[in-house]
Motif scaffolding. Structure first.
Motif, PDB file in Angstrom:
ATOM      1  N   THR A   1       0.825  -1.206   0.000  1.00 28.95           N
ATOM      2  CA  THR A   1       0.000   0.000   0.000  1.00 28.95           C
ATOM      3  C   THR A   1       0.856   1.252   0.000  1.00 28.95           C
ATOM      4  OG1 THR A   1      -1.777  -1.153   1.189  1.00 28.95           O
ATOM      5  CG2 THR A   1      -1.794   1.251   1.264  1.00 28.95           C
ATOM      6  N   LEU A   2       1.903   1.248   0.827  1.00 27.06           N
ATOM      7  CA  LEU A   2       2.787   2.403   0.886  1.00 27.06           C
ATOM      8  C   LEU A   2       3.480   2.620  -0.454  1.00 27.06           C
ATOM      9  CD1 LEU A   2       4.188   4.655   2.456  1.00 27.06           C
ATOM     10  CD2 LEU A   2       5.920   2.985   3.164  1.00 27.06           C
ATOM     11  N   GLY A   3       3.984   1.542  -1.049  1.00 25.15           N
ATOM     12  CA  GLY A   3       4.671   1.668  -2.336  1.00 25.15           C
ATOM     13  C   GLY A   3       3.755   2.203  -3.421  1.00 25.15           C
ATOM     14  N   LEU A   4       2.546   1.639  -3.520  1.00 23.23           N
ATOM     15  CA  LEU A   4       1.609   2.071  -4.551  1.00 23.23           C
ATOM     16  C   LEU A   4       1.098   3.487  -4.301  1.00 23.23           C
ATOM     17  CD1 LEU A   4      -0.446  -1.216  -5.096  1.00 23.23           C
ATOM     18  CD2 LEU A   4       1.324  -0.245  -6.578  1.00 23.23           C
ATOM     19  N   ALA A   5       1.101   3.928  -3.027  1.00 19.85           N
ATOM     20  CA  ALA A   5       0.693   5.300  -2.716  1.00 19.85           C
ATOM     21  C   ALA A   5       1.815   6.282  -2.968  1.00 19.85           C
ATOM     22  CB  ALA A   5       0.226   5.387  -1.264  1.00 19.85           C
ATOM     23  N   LEU A   6       3.050   5.870  -2.690  1.00 13.75           N
ATOM     24  CA  LEU A   6       4.189   6.750  -2.951  1.00 13.75           C
ATOM     25  C   LEU A   6       4.337   7.029  -4.444  1.00 13.75           C
ATOM     26  CD1 LEU A   6       6.890   5.358  -0.489  1.00 13.75           C
ATOM     27  CD2 LEU A   6       5.858   7.642  -0.438  1.00 13.75           C
ATOM     28  N   GLY A   7       3.929   6.058  -5.278  1.00 18.01           N
ATOM     29  CA  GLY A   7       4.042   6.241  -6.725  1.00 18.01           C
ATOM     30  C   GLY A   7       3.295   7.464  -7.225  1.00 18.01           C
ATOM     31  N   PRO A   8       1.970   7.588  -6.972  1.00 17.27           N
ATOM     32  CA  PRO A   8       1.256   8.789  -7.406  1.00 17.27           C
ATOM     33  C   PRO A   8       1.789  10.071  -6.775  1.00 17.27           C
ATOM     34  CG  PRO A   8      -0.291   7.030  -6.920  1.00 17.27           C
ATOM     35  CD  PRO A   8       1.056   6.552  -6.461  1.00 17.27           C
ATOM     36  N   ALA A   9       2.205   9.988  -5.493  1.00 22.61           N
ATOM     37  CA  ALA A   9       2.772  11.180  -4.863  1.00 22.61           C
ATOM     38  C   ALA A   9       4.050  11.609  -5.576  1.00 22.61           C
ATOM     39  CB  ALA A   9       3.051  10.901  -3.379  1.00 22.61           C
ATOM     40  N   LEU A  10       4.885  10.644  -5.899  1.00 24.11           N
ATOM     41  CA  LEU A  10       6.114  10.940  -6.634  1.00 24.11           C
ATOM     42  C   LEU A  10       5.793  11.493  -8.012  1.00 24.11           C
ATOM     43  CD1 LEU A  10       9.184  10.814  -6.974  1.00 24.11           C
ATOM     44  CD2 LEU A  10       8.936   8.391  -7.632  1.00 24.11           C
ATOM     45  N   TYR A  11       4.811  10.883  -8.676  1.00 22.91           N
ATOM     46  CA  TYR A  11       4.446  11.351 -10.021  1.00 22.91           C
ATOM     47  C   TYR A  11       3.891  12.770  -9.977  1.00 22.91           C
ATOM     48  CZ  TYR A  11       3.021  11.000 -14.882  1.00 22.91           C
ATOM     49  OH  TYR A  11       2.903  11.204 -16.234  1.00 22.91           O
ATOM     50  N   GLY A  12       3.082  13.064  -8.940  1.00 22.28           N
ATOM     51  CA  GLY A  12       2.577  14.423  -8.792  1.00 22.28           C
ATOM     52  C   GLY A  12       3.701  15.428  -8.614  1.00 22.28           C
ATOM     53  N   GLY A  13       4.725  15.049  -7.842  1.00 25.58           N
ATOM     54  CA  GLY A  13       5.880  15.930  -7.679  1.00 25.58           C
ATOM     55  C   GLY A  13       6.633  16.145  -8.975  1.00 25.58           C
ATOM     56  N   ILE A  14       6.772  15.082  -9.764  1.00 23.26           N
ATOM     57  CA  ILE A  14       7.450  15.206 -11.062  1.00 23.26           C
ATOM     58  C   ILE A  14       6.669  16.143 -11.991  1.00 23.26           C
ATOM     59  CG2 ILE A  14       8.119  13.938 -13.149  1.00 23.26           C
ATOM     60  CD1 ILE A  14       8.665  11.523 -11.316  1.00 23.26           C
ATOM     61  N   LEU A  15       5.329  16.003 -11.992  1.00 24.15           N
ATOM     62  CA  LEU A  15       4.505  16.901 -12.807  1.00 24.15           C
ATOM     63  C   LEU A  15       4.675  18.346 -12.358  1.00 24.15           C
ATOM     64  CD1 LEU A  15       1.111  14.962 -13.185  1.00 24.15           C
ATOM     65  CD2 LEU A  15       2.980  15.133 -14.833  1.00 24.15           C
ATOM     66  N   ALA A  16       4.696  18.544 -11.035  1.00 26.18           N
ATOM     67  CA  ALA A  16       4.860  19.908 -10.523  1.00 26.18           C
ATOM     68  C   ALA A  16       6.203  20.495 -10.946  1.00 26.18           C
ATOM     69  CB  ALA A  16       4.730  19.906  -8.998  1.00 26.18           C
ATOM     70  N   LEU A  17       7.255  19.692 -10.871  1.00 29.78           N
ATOM     71  CA  LEU A  17       8.581  20.168 -11.299  1.00 29.78           C
ATOM     72  C   LEU A  17       8.593  20.513 -12.783  1.00 29.78           C
ATOM     73  CD1 LEU A  17      10.946  17.721  -9.345  1.00 29.78           C
ATOM     74  CD2 LEU A  17      10.608  20.173  -8.932  1.00 29.78           C
ATOM     75  N   GLY A  18       7.786  19.781 -13.557  1.00 29.24           N
ATOM     76  CA  GLY A  18       7.725  20.051 -14.995  1.00 29.24           C
ATOM     77  C   GLY A  18       6.806  21.192 -15.361  1.00 29.24           C
ATOM     78  N   GLY A  19       6.135  21.790 -14.359  1.00 33.87           N
ATOM     79  CA  GLY A  19       5.250  22.917 -14.636  1.00 33.87           C
ATOM     80  C   GLY A  19       3.891  22.519 -15.166  1.00 33.87           C
ATOM     81  N   TYR A  20       3.383  21.338 -14.762  1.00 36.60           N
ATOM     82  CA  TYR A  20       2.073  20.885 -15.240  1.00 36.60           C
ATOM     83  C   TYR A  20       0.987  21.852 -14.775  1.00 36.60           C
ATOM     84  CZ  TYR A  20      -1.818  17.795 -16.349  1.00 36.60           C
ATOM     85  OH  TYR A  20      -2.969  17.267 -16.869  1.00 36.60           O
ATOM     86  N   VAL A  21       0.061  22.180 -15.665  1.00 36.08           N
ATOM     87  CA  VAL A  21      -1.005  23.137 -15.383  1.00 36.08           C
ATOM     88  C   VAL A  21      -2.296  22.393 -15.065  1.00 36.08           C
ATOM     89  CG1 VAL A  21      -2.325  25.095 -16.249  1.00 36.08           C
ATOM     90  CG2 VAL A  21       0.067  24.794 -16.963  1.00 36.08           C
ATOM     91  N   SER A  22      -2.801  22.538 -13.832  1.00 36.33           N
ATOM     92  CA  SER A  22      -4.058  21.908 -13.436  1.00 36.33           C
ATOM     93  C   SER A  22      -5.233  22.712 -13.954  1.00 36.33           C
ATOM     94  CB  SER A  22      -4.134  21.804 -11.909  1.00 36.33           C
ATOM     95  OG  SER A  22      -3.091  20.993 -11.406  1.00 36.33           O
ATOM     96  N   SER A  23      -6.436  22.078 -13.962  1.00 39.05           N
ATOM     97  CA  SER A  23      -7.625  22.763 -14.466  1.00 39.05           C
ATOM     98  C   SER A  23      -8.861  22.162 -13.812  1.00 39.05           C
ATOM     99  CB  SER A  23      -7.720  22.619 -15.997  1.00 39.05           C
ATOM    100  OG  SER A  23      -8.018  21.281 -16.347  1.00 39.05           O
TER     101      SER A  23
END
Length: 441
Positions: free
Chosen positions: A378-400
């Protein structure tokens, strides 16, 4: 089908029992796939939550399970009755999971991104708790159904085959339902549909294992101190768990990125169902192959080969901005072949480790080890989306909040790196642990 000629009669499982147990994977597959696939996009592209915050909202409720899953394991270890220690939780935990999952995407739509996001976080916490009461006994059951390693490998293969079907249905079907209805209503209808599938899996595994023998009760681990001691005193479990959790982070990152890969990386969300079909479909075909690899060369060797195949396929996805989409789908299919092995071998090895440790200590270990295992997963599968969200933020992803938004080139690069390179690196990072041959059969 497993060769049962050298297996004692009391350890042989019928086809009906294997299939009945495997039906539980409809529930685990649905809950393991849909939140990781759609919850992050739901937060960033429907509720308008920032990518980094959305990643944390997906992580924090599941982080609770790291603490709670071992508790659920100890509770099931100490449960007695005519239904045994595990089966009651398969039914009641599954029903609770189905209801709370449907509620997860049925928020009040207050118009405030903060309030709506907090609702999602709270319901996801309740949902994860219900899942713990289902998943932990479900993982513990094979070690008590048979003492034969071959039968455990066989029942695990059946389980993973149904899991592949569940992931295929949810991975391709859930986004299709969402898109067909559209908007918030699409997410709500999708949540109800997946909740029904979870309910079918829970009821199916409860009745499908009705003829399973009830294991002789043994003294159980009593508390946290004993749980820590049990894990500390079992090196095979510690190493296997660590390798599995490392790879689970990569798999969680991959699942979180599939929707973004189709919409942003390939520029067309219609590729998403095909990407998921390519990822999961091969599992139904190659499962017998992985079983033969495990029987002939050992489960540890099979685990290593599956990891390499998975990583190679994902590295090919790095060319998403250069290669035609069809070629990306083929690379995803290669990763899917490896993914099937990454499901079969760890779970089969887990049942062997539990059986060996219970024989060595004379104490119940199934619930405790399954609880710790599920907490790690559970921790591993939850860390994945959190990590991916951080990568998107670093890339300047625009939410809507639902409207189409042009993404900068850096965000597109982040989408591809997060779904391809990062999962491959996490998978390869576990290989040094798998070289410890003395720990695995």
């Amino acid at each position: 089908m497993a060769n049962t000629s050298h297996i004692p009669a009391e350890d042989q499982l019928t086809v009906g029992t294997r299939f009945g147990y495997a039906l539980g994977s409809l529930s685990t597959g649905a809950f393991g796939t849909v939140p990781g696939l759609l919850l992050l996009p739901y937060l960033t592209d429907t509720l308008g939550v920032g990518a980094s915050v959305a990643g944390l909202l997906v992580l924090l409720p599941k982080a609770w399970d790291v603490v709670f899953n071992p508790i659920a394991g100890r509770i099931s270890d100490r449960t007695t009755g005519r239904l045994g220690a595990r089966r009651p939780y398969l039914l009641y935990g599954g029903i609770g999971l189905a209801i709370t999952f449907a509620a997860l995407f049925a928020g009040p739509d207050t118009g405030s991104a903060t309030v709506d996001a907090l609702y999602v976080a709270f319901v996801f916490l309740v949902c994860a708790t219900a899942y713990a009461f289902f998943q932990v006994p479900y993982n513990a059951l094979p070690a008590e159904m048979t003492t034969s390693p071959k039968e455990r490998t066989s029942i695990t293969a059946w389980r993973i085959a149904v899991l592949a079907v569940a992931i295929l249905i949810c991975g391709a079907g859930a986004p299709a339902v969402r898109d067909a209805v559209g908007g918030l209503a699409g997410y709500r209808v999708m949540g109800i549909a997946v909740g029904v599938l979870i309910l079918l899996g829970a009821v199916g595994v409860f009745f499908g294992t009705a003829r399973t023998r009830v294991a002789q009760p043994l003294p159980s681990v009593a508390g946290w101190r004993e749980t820590v001691a049990a894990v500390r005193d079992c090196p095979p479990f510690r190493v296997l768990l660590t390798a599995f959790v490392i790879q689970a982070v990569g798999i969680g990152t991959l699942l979180a990125g599939v929707d973004y890969l189709a919409r942003v990386g390939l520029g067309d969300k219609s590729w998403q169902p095909l990407l998921f079909a390519a990822f999961v479909g091969p599992a139904l075909l190659v499962m017998p192959l992985w079983q033969r690899v495990g029987s002939r060369h050992g489960k540890r060797s099979g685990f290593v080969v599956a990891s390499l195949v998975f990583a190679v396929g994902l590295l090919g996805v790095l060319g998403a901005r250069v290669f035609p989409p069809v070629l990306i789908v083929l690379f995803v299919a290669v990763a899917g072949i490896g993914y099937a092995g990454l499901q079969v071998f760890p779970l089969s090895l887990l049942a062997d480790v539990i059986g060996n440790e219970e024989g060595r200590t004379g104490q119940v270990r199934a619930g405790v080890f399954a609880g710790v295992w599920t907490a790690g997963e559970t921790l591993g599968l939850a860390l994945g989306p959190a990590l991916y969200g951080g990568i998107l933020a670093l890339g300047g992803y625009v939410s809507s909040t639902g409207e189409s938004v042009a993404q900068p080139s850096s965000a597109i690069t982040a989408v591809i790196i997060g779904v391809a390179l990062v999962p491959a690196l996490f998978t390869l990072a576990a290989l040094p642990l798998l070289r410890r041959k003395e720990l695995f059969s």
